[in-house]
Design an enzyme around this catalytic site. Structure first.
Site, short mmCIF file in Angstrom:
data_model
loop_
_atom_site.label_atom_id
_atom_site.label_comp_id
_atom_site.label_asym_id
_atom_site.label_seq_id
_atom_site.Cartn_x
_atom_site.Cartn_y
_atom_site.Cartn_z
N CYS A 1 0.86 -1.18 0.00
CA CYS A 1 0.00 0.00 0.00
C CYS A 1 0.90 1.23 0.00
CB CYS A 1 -0.90 0.00 1.23
SG CYS A 1 -1.85 1.53 1.42
N ASP B 1 -0.35 -5.81 0.33
CA ASP B 1 -1.62 -6.08 -0.34
C ASP B 1 -1.44 -7.37 -1.13
OD1 ASP B 1 -3.15 -3.81 0.43
OD2 ASP B 1 -2.09 -2.59 -1.03
#
Length: 144
Positions: A42, A49
């Site tokens: 992120c 992620d």
């Protein structure tokens, strides 16, 4: 890179995508790569992620060499970008390098903050007469 020791690239920009000649340049067929454990960071929080990527393409003169694709995809592990940016960037780079008849990418991202974000991009309508199977990645359903 094929058959040689290859260092993991530190970033997608540093990663080399290699291509090999299509052994069937006169035939239209679909090639699929699935990366069920894709990771990036992120750009705001630095937290990881995770996504399940499905890449389908109809090659013209070139195929992507799979080891270089794997190294390219893993180079995103330390790359900070939003889901949309990662997914479209991968598709765009493959189109630039391979110049396929057609390409689509589905990014099925696991939730962060309670919301899964799925990102889909393709170059246009699929070529007629080519079997393009559905991606069949179910939407995130949590524990239910």
């Amino acid at each position: 890179m094929l058959g040689q020791h290859a260092r993991q690239p530190a970033s997608p920009e540093e990663a080399r995508l290699e291509r090999v000649p299509n052994p069937h340049p006169g035939k239209r067929y679909c090639v699929r790569f699935t990366a069920p454990e894709f990771t990036s960071l992120c750009p705001i929080t630095g937290q990881p992620d995770f996504a399940h990527l499905v890449i389908d393409y109809v090659p013209d003169g070139w195929l992507v060499e799979s080891k270089s694709l794997k190294l390219y995809l893993t180079s995103f592990r330390n790359h900070g970008a939003f889901h949309e940016a990662c997914t479209v960037e991968i598709g765009d780079r493959l189109v630039r390098e391979l110049k396929p008849h057609w390409l689509r990418i589905g990014g099925y991202w696991y939730p962060r903050g309670g919301i899964p974000i799925d990102v889909f991009w393709q170059t246009g309508a699929p070529p007629e007469g080519v079997w393009i199977p559905p991606q069949d990645v179910p939407g995130y359903r949590g524990r239910g």
